[in-house]
Design an enzyme around this catalytic site. Structure first.
Site, PDB file in Angstrom:
ATOM      1  N   CYS A 114       0.907  -1.242  -0.004  1.00 44.75           N
ATOM      2  CA  CYS A 114      -0.002  -0.028   0.081  1.00 44.75           C
ATOM      3  C   CYS A 114       0.913   1.357   0.158  1.00 44.75           C
ATOM      4  O   CYS A 114       0.164   2.320  -0.200  1.00 44.75           O
ATOM      5  CB  CYS A 114      -1.025  -0.089   1.325  1.00 44.75           C
ATOM      6  SG  CYS A 114      -1.590  -1.608   1.297  1.00 44.75           S
ATOM      7  N   HIS A 254      -2.624   6.438   4.439  1.00 44.07           N
ATOM      8  CA  HIS A 254      -3.269   5.106   3.822  1.00 44.07           C
ATOM      9  C   HIS A 254      -4.180   4.690   4.527  1.00 44.07           C
ATOM     10  O   HIS A 254      -4.431   4.724   5.527  1.00 44.07           O
ATOM     11  CB  HIS A 254      -2.124   3.983   3.779  1.00 44.07           C
ATOM     12  CG  HIS A 254      -2.495   2.771   3.246  1.00 44.07           C
ATOM     13  ND1 HIS A 254      -3.431   2.683   2.247  1.00 44.07           N
ATOM     14  CD2 HIS A 254      -2.530   1.497   3.946  1.00 44.07           C
ATOM     15  CE1 HIS A 254      -3.668   1.249   2.325  1.00 44.07           C
ATOM     16  NE2 HIS A 254      -3.063   0.568   3.506  1.00 44.07           N
ATOM     17  N   ASN A 284      -9.735  -1.168   2.291  1.00 48.01           N
ATOM     18  CA  ASN A 284      -8.544  -0.824   1.984  1.00 48.01           C
ATOM     19  C   ASN A 284      -8.004  -1.195   0.360  1.00 48.01           C
ATOM     20  O   ASN A 284      -8.197  -2.241   0.024  1.00 48.01           O
ATOM     21  CB  ASN A 284      -7.616  -1.917   2.672  1.00 48.01           C
ATOM     22  CG  ASN A 284      -6.139  -1.794   2.608  1.00 48.01           C
ATOM     23  OD1 ASN A 284      -5.662  -1.046   1.713  1.00 48.01           O
ATOM     24  ND2 ASN A 284      -5.355  -2.666   3.416  1.00 48.01           N
TER      25      ASN A 284
HETATM   26  N1  ACO Z   1     -15.175 -11.785  10.921  1.00 50.12           N
HETATM   27  C1  ACO Z   1     -15.474 -12.292  12.277  1.00 50.12           C
HETATM   28  N2  ACO Z   1     -14.499 -12.541  13.098  1.00 50.12           N
HETATM   29  C2  ACO Z   1     -13.106 -12.673  12.387  1.00 50.12           C
HETATM   30  C3  ACO Z   1     -12.889 -11.996  10.986  1.00 50.12           C
HETATM   31  C4  ACO Z   1     -14.026 -11.564  10.451  1.00 50.12           C
HETATM   32  N3  ACO Z   1     -13.897 -10.927   9.284  1.00 50.12           N
HETATM   33  N4  ACO Z   1     -11.501 -12.115  10.761  1.00 50.12           N
HETATM   34  C5  ACO Z   1     -10.966 -12.711  12.026  1.00 50.12           C
HETATM   35  N5  ACO Z   1     -11.808 -12.989  13.022  1.00 50.12           N
HETATM   36  C6  ACO Z   1     -11.717 -13.754  14.269  1.00 50.12           C
HETATM   37  C7  ACO Z   1     -10.385 -14.374  14.116  1.00 50.12           C
HETATM   38  O1  ACO Z   1     -10.368 -15.527  13.809  1.00 50.12           O
HETATM   39  C8  ACO Z   1     -10.063 -14.244  15.684  1.00 50.12           C
HETATM   40  O2  ACO Z   1     -10.959 -15.240  16.317  1.00 50.12           O
HETATM   41  P1  ACO Z   1     -10.307 -16.411  17.448  1.00 50.12           P
HETATM   42  O3  ACO Z   1      -9.955 -15.408  18.447  1.00 50.12           O
HETATM   43  O4  ACO Z   1     -11.263 -17.282  17.681  1.00 50.12           O
HETATM   44  O5  ACO Z   1      -9.149 -16.744  16.879  1.00 50.12           O
HETATM   45  C9  ACO Z   1     -10.771 -13.101  16.337  1.00 50.12           C
HETATM   46  O6  ACO Z   1     -11.532 -12.630  15.316  1.00 50.12           O
HETATM   47  C10 ACO Z   1      -9.844 -11.955  16.571  1.00 50.12           C
HETATM   48  O7  ACO Z   1      -8.920 -11.902  15.481  1.00 50.12           O
HETATM   49  P2  ACO Z   1      -7.564 -10.865  15.708  1.00 50.12           P
HETATM   50  O8  ACO Z   1      -6.559 -10.979  14.528  1.00 50.12           O
HETATM   51  O9  ACO Z   1      -7.319 -10.725  17.146  1.00 50.12           O
HETATM   52  O10 ACO Z   1      -8.395  -9.467  15.408  1.00 50.12           O
HETATM   53  P3  ACO Z   1      -7.591  -7.898  15.629  1.00 50.12           P
HETATM   54  O11 ACO Z   1      -8.492  -7.310  16.500  1.00 50.12           O
HETATM   55  O12 ACO Z   1      -6.392  -7.873  15.721  1.00 50.12           O
HETATM   56  O13 ACO Z   1      -8.241  -7.313  14.154  1.00 50.12           O
HETATM   57  C11 ACO Z   1      -7.239  -6.640  12.264  1.00 50.12           C
HETATM   58  C12 ACO Z   1      -7.785  -7.946  13.041  1.00 50.12           C
HETATM   59  C13 ACO Z   1      -8.470  -5.842  11.613  1.00 50.12           C
HETATM   60  C14 ACO Z   1      -6.713  -7.242  10.794  1.00 50.12           C
HETATM   61  C15 ACO Z   1      -6.247  -5.757  12.905  1.00 50.12           C
HETATM   62  O14 ACO Z   1      -5.196  -6.934  13.287  1.00 50.12           O
HETATM   63  C16 ACO Z   1      -5.548  -4.946  12.037  1.00 50.12           C
HETATM   64  O15 ACO Z   1      -6.079  -3.831  11.868  1.00 50.12           O
HETATM   65  N6  ACO Z   1      -4.485  -5.057  11.591  1.00 50.12           N
HETATM   66  C17 ACO Z   1      -3.707  -3.978  10.580  1.00 50.12           C
HETATM   67  C18 ACO Z   1      -4.211  -3.870   9.395  1.00 50.12           C
HETATM   68  C19 ACO Z   1      -4.009  -4.810   8.350  1.00 50.12           C
HETATM   69  O16 ACO Z   1      -3.166  -5.953   8.651  1.00 50.12           O
HETATM   70  N7  ACO Z   1      -4.461  -4.994   7.129  1.00 50.12           N
HETATM   71  C20 ACO Z   1      -4.226  -5.951   6.170  1.00 50.12           C
HETATM   72  C21 ACO Z   1      -2.962  -5.883   5.467  1.00 50.12           C
HETATM   73  S1  ACO Z   1      -2.638  -4.746   4.152  1.00 50.12           S
HETATM   74  C22 ACO Z   1      -2.015  -3.253   4.503  1.00 50.12           C
HETATM   75  O17 ACO Z   1      -2.762  -2.575   5.313  1.00 50.12           O
HETATM   76  C23 ACO Z   1      -0.698  -2.738   3.972  1.00 50.12           C
END
Ligand code: ACO
Length: 327
Positions: A114, A254, A284
């Site tokens: 990104c 971004h 995104n």
């Molecule tokens: N719907 C419901 N539940 C979900 C989903 C979904 N779409 N996706 C994941 N879960 C579940 C997981 O399986 C997990 O369940 P478990 O605890 O039973 O294993 C639970 O939700 C929690 O997952 P986490 O990964 O702890 O959720 P988190 O609060 O970290 O949020 C997120 C995830 C939004 C991706 C966060 O980590 C984030 O914002 N990361 C930064 C952005 C990013 O990585 N973007 C993609 C990369 S691209 C870029 O931006 C360059």
């Protein structure tokens, strides 16, 4: 100051809107989960007959029209994308032909996730300066085509779109005052697509495993690095240009996730209204997210003539880049 600036910019998004409720028909998810974790409500999904070049072409034509620049005046083309038209040659070759550009240098900036568009902007500024060139820069992504629609961890995050800008020297253009960029290759493992390269070539076994579209990422590490690097590079670009944070009228970060944007806002000590976000409606869009946000900011009246605008982005690599522009 270089006198090099943005002569015009434009964007394109496919017409199909996909809501969080729509996603819950494909994977076990909910509007509540997606909204609370990411701030995303809708995203655009390309039509079956559309490919990366179709999106890029529309954004490029919009930017050229906005700049009042004809295709024959373009001296160079840079396309930032991680979802190319084909594996080889690059998307830029297809786009050069589609737009009817002269036989100018045209190349992709791929793999920087990104951060791609802001990195390309930095490169375009240098090329415009050293070659007296007018450079067309496109950030385009069609992640919906190259992601696993059954992986709820990733599929709900992304959307399709394209944004473009024409860079060159012209009195009255939005001057690019400074750019900074950097890479921390020790962090390649926190966000990557391994399949298809020499390390893990496409194979029958890979296809059968269902993993060939897998995007691996550690969301928490990406979150942490994103905030740290965007904050630091925003401060660095201001320092390079000799400006203060208090002078910035608008920040275009971004658009990966609303919580990341809020954390960067807080860590920079900015007022929330200074920081633009359209992640709620587009998700995104990778390399397209910064120019798409810029176009939206103009359309909704958040961007004014004379504004000091700070763009900041991060992506797989781990790469980051920021630019300071006087509109
Ligand atoms: N719907 C419901 N539940 C979900 C989903 C979904 N779409 N996706 C994941 N879960 C579940 C997981 O399986 C997990 O369940 P478990 O605890 O039973 O294993 C639970 O939700 C929690 O997952 P986490 O990964 O702890 O959720 P988190 O609060 O970290 O949020 C997120 C995830 C939004 C991706 C966060 O980590 C984030 O914002 N990361 C930064 C952005 C990013 O990585 N973007 C993609 C990369 S691209 C870029 O931006 C360059």
């Amino acid at each position: 100051m270089s006198g090099i600036g943005i002569l015009g910019f434009g964007a394109y998004t496919p017409s199909r809107v996909m809501t969080n409720e729509d996603w819950s028909q494909y994977v076990d998810t909910s509007d509540e989960w997606i909204t609370s974790r990411t701030g995303i409500k809708t995203r655009r999904i390309a039509a079956a007959e559309e490919t990366t070049v179709d999106l890029a072409e529309q954004a490029a034509l919009a930017a050229l029209a906005d700049a009042g620049v004809a295709t024959e005046e373009i001296d160079e083309l840079i396309v930032a994308t991680d979802t190319p038209e084909v594996y080889m040659p690059d998307t830029a070759a297809f786009l050069q032909h589609r737009l009817g550009l002269r036989e100018v240098p045209a190349y992709d900036l791929g793999g920087s996730g990104c951060a791609g568009f802001v990195l390309a902007l930095d490169l375009a500024r240098s090329r415009a300066l050293s070659e007296n060139a007018t450079v067309l820069v496109v950030g385009v992504e069609m992640l919906s085509r190259l992601m696993d629609w059954s992986d709820r961890n990733t599929c709900v995050l992304f959307g399709d779109g394209a944004g473009a800008a024409v860079i060159g020297a012209r009195a009255g253009a939005a001057e690019i005052l400074a750019c900074v960029a950097g890479t921390d290759g020790s962090q390649t493992g926190i966000l990557q697509r391994e399949t298809g390269g020499t390390k893990k070539p496409f194979s029958k076994e890979l296809a059968e495993s269902g993993e060939f579209l897998k995007i691996d990422f550690n969301g928490r590490s990406v979150f942490k690095e994103a905030v740290r690097r965007m904050t630091a590079s925003a401060v660095a670009v201001l320092e390079k240009a000799g400006h203060q944070l208090s002078e910035v009228d608008l920040v275009i970060p971004h658009q990966a996730n609303l919580r990341i944007i809020q954390a960067v806002t807080k860590s920079l000590g900015l007022q929330p209204e200074t920081v633009f976000s359209n992640v709620e409606k587009l998700g995104n869009t990778g390399s397209a997210s910064v120019p798409l946000a810029l176009v939206d900011a103009r359309e909704c009246g958040s961007l004014h003539s004379g504004d000091l605008v700070l763009m900041t982005a991060f992506g797989a690599g781990f790469h980051w880049a920021s630019a300071l522009i006087r509109f």
